[in-house]
Enzyme design. Structure first.
Site, PDB file in Angstrom:
ATOM      1  N   GLY A 212       0.764  -1.239   0.000  1.00 29.80           N
ATOM      2  CA  GLY A 212       0.000   0.000   0.000  1.00 29.80           C
ATOM      3  C   GLY A 212       0.792   1.284   0.000  1.00 29.80           C
TER       4      GLY A 212
ATOM      5  CD  GLU B  84       1.424  -8.928   2.168  1.00 29.76           C
ATOM      6  OE1 GLU B  84       0.407  -8.394   1.691  1.00 29.76           O
ATOM      7  OE2 GLU B  84       1.375  -9.791   3.050  1.00 29.76           O
ATOM      8  N   PRO B  85       4.856  -4.787  -0.949  1.00 32.32           N
ATOM      9  CG  PRO B  85       6.990  -3.951  -1.381  1.00 32.32           C
ATOM     10  CD  PRO B  85       6.266  -4.965  -0.557  1.00 32.32           C
ATOM     11  N   GLY B  86       3.414  -3.546  -3.938  1.00 34.63           N
ATOM     12  CA  GLY B  86       3.159  -3.810  -5.358  1.00 34.63           C
ATOM     13  C   GLY B  86       3.508  -2.557  -6.146  1.00 34.63           C
TER      14      GLY B  86
ATOM     15  NE  ARG C 124      -4.087   1.894 -11.068  1.00 31.57           N
ATOM     16  CZ  ARG C 124      -3.878   3.079 -10.556  1.00 31.57           C
ATOM     17  NH1 ARG C 124      -3.497   4.075 -11.314  1.00 31.57           N
ATOM     18  NH2 ARG C 124      -4.061   3.277  -9.258  1.00 31.57           N
TER      19      ARG C 124
ATOM     20  CE1 TYR D  69      -9.744   0.297  -8.244  1.00 31.38           C
ATOM     21  CE2 TYR D  69      -8.196   0.452 -10.070  1.00 31.38           C
ATOM     22  CZ  TYR D  69      -8.866  -0.300  -9.129  1.00 31.38           C
ATOM     23  OH  TYR D  69      -8.655  -1.644  -9.077  1.00 31.38           O
TER      24      TYR D  69
ATOM     25  CB  CYS E  32     -18.577  -0.254 -27.929  1.00 35.41           C
ATOM     26  SG  CYS E  32     -18.711  -1.483 -26.638  1.00 35.41           S
ATOM     27  CD  GLU E  33     -18.447   0.117 -21.363  1.00 30.37           C
ATOM     28  OE1 GLU E  33     -18.696   0.609 -20.263  1.00 30.37           O
ATOM     29  OE2 GLU E  33     -18.600  -1.083 -21.628  1.00 30.37           O
TER      30      GLU E  33
ATOM     31  CE1 TYR F 174      -2.591  -4.418  -8.204  1.00 30.67           C
ATOM     32  CE2 TYR F 174      -1.545  -2.307  -7.768  1.00 30.67           C
ATOM     33  CZ  TYR F 174      -1.864  -3.584  -7.367  1.00 30.67           C
ATOM     34  OH  TYR F 174      -1.459  -4.025  -6.143  1.00 30.67           O
TER      35      TYR F 174
HETATM   36  N1  LLP Z   1      -0.989  -7.108  -0.103  1.00 29.97           N
HETATM   37  C1  LLP Z   1      -2.288  -7.378  -0.248  1.00 29.97           C
HETATM   38  C2  LLP Z   1      -2.901  -8.373   0.619  1.00 29.97           C
HETATM   39  C3  LLP Z   1      -3.051  -6.718  -1.233  1.00 29.97           C
HETATM   40  O1  LLP Z   1      -4.345  -6.988  -1.366  1.00 29.97           O
HETATM   41  C4  LLP Z   1      -2.422  -5.747  -2.058  1.00 29.97           C
HETATM   42  C5  LLP Z   1      -3.178  -5.052  -3.102  1.00 29.97           C
HETATM   43  C6  LLP Z   1      -1.052  -5.501  -1.890  1.00 29.97           C
HETATM   44  C7  LLP Z   1      -0.368  -6.196  -0.895  1.00 29.97           C
HETATM   45  C8  LLP Z   1      -0.295  -4.518  -2.735  1.00 29.97           C
HETATM   46  O2  LLP Z   1      -0.777  -3.225  -2.642  1.00 29.97           O
HETATM   47  P1  LLP Z   1       0.037  -2.046  -3.355  1.00 29.97           P
HETATM   48  O3  LLP Z   1       1.388  -1.975  -2.692  1.00 29.97           O
HETATM   49  O4  LLP Z   1       0.178  -2.391  -4.783  1.00 29.97           O
HETATM   50  O5  LLP Z   1      -0.764  -0.821  -3.142  1.00 29.97           O
HETATM   51  N2  LLP Z   1      -5.986  -2.358  -8.862  1.00 29.97           N
HETATM   52  C9  LLP Z   1      -5.860  -1.300  -7.883  1.00 29.97           C
HETATM   53  C10 LLP Z   1      -5.049  -1.719  -6.683  1.00 29.97           C
HETATM   54  C11 LLP Z   1      -5.608  -2.943  -6.018  1.00 29.97           C
HETATM   55  C12 LLP Z   1      -4.771  -3.398  -4.865  1.00 29.97           C
HETATM   56  C13 LLP Z   1      -5.176  -4.749  -4.402  1.00 29.97           C
HETATM   57  N3  LLP Z   1      -4.398  -5.272  -3.328  1.00 29.97           N
HETATM   58  C14 LLP Z   1      -5.247  -0.077  -8.560  1.00 29.97           C
HETATM   59  O6  LLP Z   1      -5.009  -0.133  -9.760  1.00 29.97           O
HETATM   60  O7  LLP Z   1      -5.059   0.941  -7.917  1.00 29.97           O
END
Ligand code: LLP
Length: 405
Positions: free
Chosen positions: A222, A263-265, A302, A306, A332-333, A360
């Protein structure tokens, strides 16, 4: 200064591989990982890349090569991570609302699992008892994250076992003699406020006394990254300092040193990604000029899903005079990427770049309108290589069963 791909490089890549195209910059991912490592160097911290953000196996392999672990959100992601070469002990499966059979599959693959419901925790106890260390995903009832769709820890959220059910958790743990290794929370995505993590730590620290075998506090992902010019991301250096202080305090109180997992994404891959499109059509109606591109919500959802901001530049005419455009897709939308956005004068056939497209982006793409998904390119050591070819008509039909009657 962070490493970036220049307009010139992006134009060359667009010319070579065609558009729509996702481009990822390996060294930029490395840089972000190193920033995290440095920020947490005085804490026993481990990072698991939330691979849902971008699962191309070449990206997973790069992330493994720099020493980061993997966090998965489905059994298929677990399988991909293992295929990419991660050791099972470096793979985490944080589940939500999954069938127990998936948990059994994860255990048979030897990865660590965070369980998010009382019923699965009970089943886990019945099946494995004390034999397989496990984690509990809790819902801390904290509101956090960039918008409600990506907020996961509040008191109406479907994620995790509500912390107020802790007595039931403890009954199951005792009755089944569970080995609880981790306590997990993930409160949302795009959390700028470092205080949110402190609040989460406080909720979990109050529970530590109940779990004598606990080794890890897992605070999820997050971390926010800047999307719009001038925007700021999470101050991970400040977070590193506060986490260090909080974990030292707990060590004093309980006489136990706990590890912290993250858990960084987005933090690792968002800024490393560029999405390249080409302008098909310019349409002036009244005050509005639509720039219709060869993409849409099928490739980058996105903004529509969002309301997310992605910075857009015209790389074919960067020195053109900025004008306001509605950048829209060909689906088409209504699929508006940006409204009244000031962009250097756009001509038909110009290439545009969307920034922050690593997380994402491709991962949420679809074949809506039977259009092909974008191809993907990885730039590493100054070399651009194709890591996913463009779809073909065969791909569109590949899983369809054509009935003969
Ligand atoms: N850990 C868990 C359990 C999660 O559910 C998530 C994201 C992460 C880690 C990683 O979060 P991050 O560091 O990427 O913020 N599709 C959306 C984001 C959905 C996130 C879902 N869970 C977007 O495009 O903003």
């Amino acid at each position: 200064m962070p490493q970036v791909l220049t307009h010139h490089q992006l134009l060359e890549i667009a010319g070579e591989f065609g558009t729509p195209l996702y481009v990822y910059h390996a060294e930029r991912i490395t840089e972000q990982y190193q920033r995290l490592r440095a920020a947490f160097r005085e804490t026993d911290a481990t990072f698991f890349y939330a691979c849902k953000a971008l699962t191309n196996i070449n990206v997973l392999r790069h992330i493994k090569s720099i020493g980061c672990n993997a966090d998965c959100s489905s059994i298929n992601e677990v399988k991909l991570a293992l295929l990419a070469g991660f050791e099972p002990s470096k793979v985490l499966y944080t589940s939500n609302n999954i069938a127990f059979s998936e948990i059994e599959a994860a255990v048979s693959l030897g990865v660590h699992v965070n369980i998010d419901s009382l019923s699965n925790l009970r089943k886990f106890g019945e099946r494995y008892g004390h034999s397989y260390p496990v984690g509990i995903r809790l819902r801390p009832n904290i509101m956090a994250g960039g918008n409600l769709k990506i907020s996961t820890g509040h008191n109406k959220s479907k994620f995790g076992i509500p912390v107020e059910d802790i007595d039931q958790v403890l009954d199951i743990v005792k009755e089944k003699n569970l080995h609880i290794r981790t306590l997990h929370i993930h409160t949302g995505s795009e959390i700028k406020d470092v205080e949110v993590f402190a609040k989460g730590i406080e909720v979990l620290f109050n529970l530590v006394k109940h779990f004598p075998e606990l080794e890890v506090i897992d605070l999820g992902g997050g971390f926010k990254v800047p999307y719009a010019p001038g925007e700021e991301g999470t101050d991970v250096e400040l977070l590193g300092k506060s986490v260090k202080a909080e974990f030292e305090a707990i060590a004093k109180i309980y006489g136990r040193r706990l590890q912290v997992w993250f858990e960084p994404g987005k933090f690792l891959v968002s800024e490393a990604g560029y999405f390249l499109v080409q302008v098909n059509v310019l349409k002036q109606t009244g005050d509005t000029c639509f720039a219709g591109v060869n993409s849409g919500l099928n490739h980058l959802i996105r903004p529509m899903f969002y309301g997310s901001y992605h910075h857009i530049e015209n790389i074919s005419n960067a020195s053109g005079v900025p004008e306001p455009y509605h950048v829209v897709g060909n689906i088409c939308e209504t699929d508006t990427f940006a409204e009244d956005r000031m962009i250097a004068e756009i001509r038909e056939d110009d290439y545009l770049v969307f920034y922050n497209a690593g997380a994402y982006g491709f991962e949420m793409a679809s074949n809506y309108n039977s259009r092909f998904k974008p191809a993907e390119v990885l730039v590493k050591d100054n070399k651009a290589r194709l890591i996913r070819r463009r779809d073909t008509m065969e791909d569109i039909l590949a899983t369809q069963v054509v009935l003969e009657d």
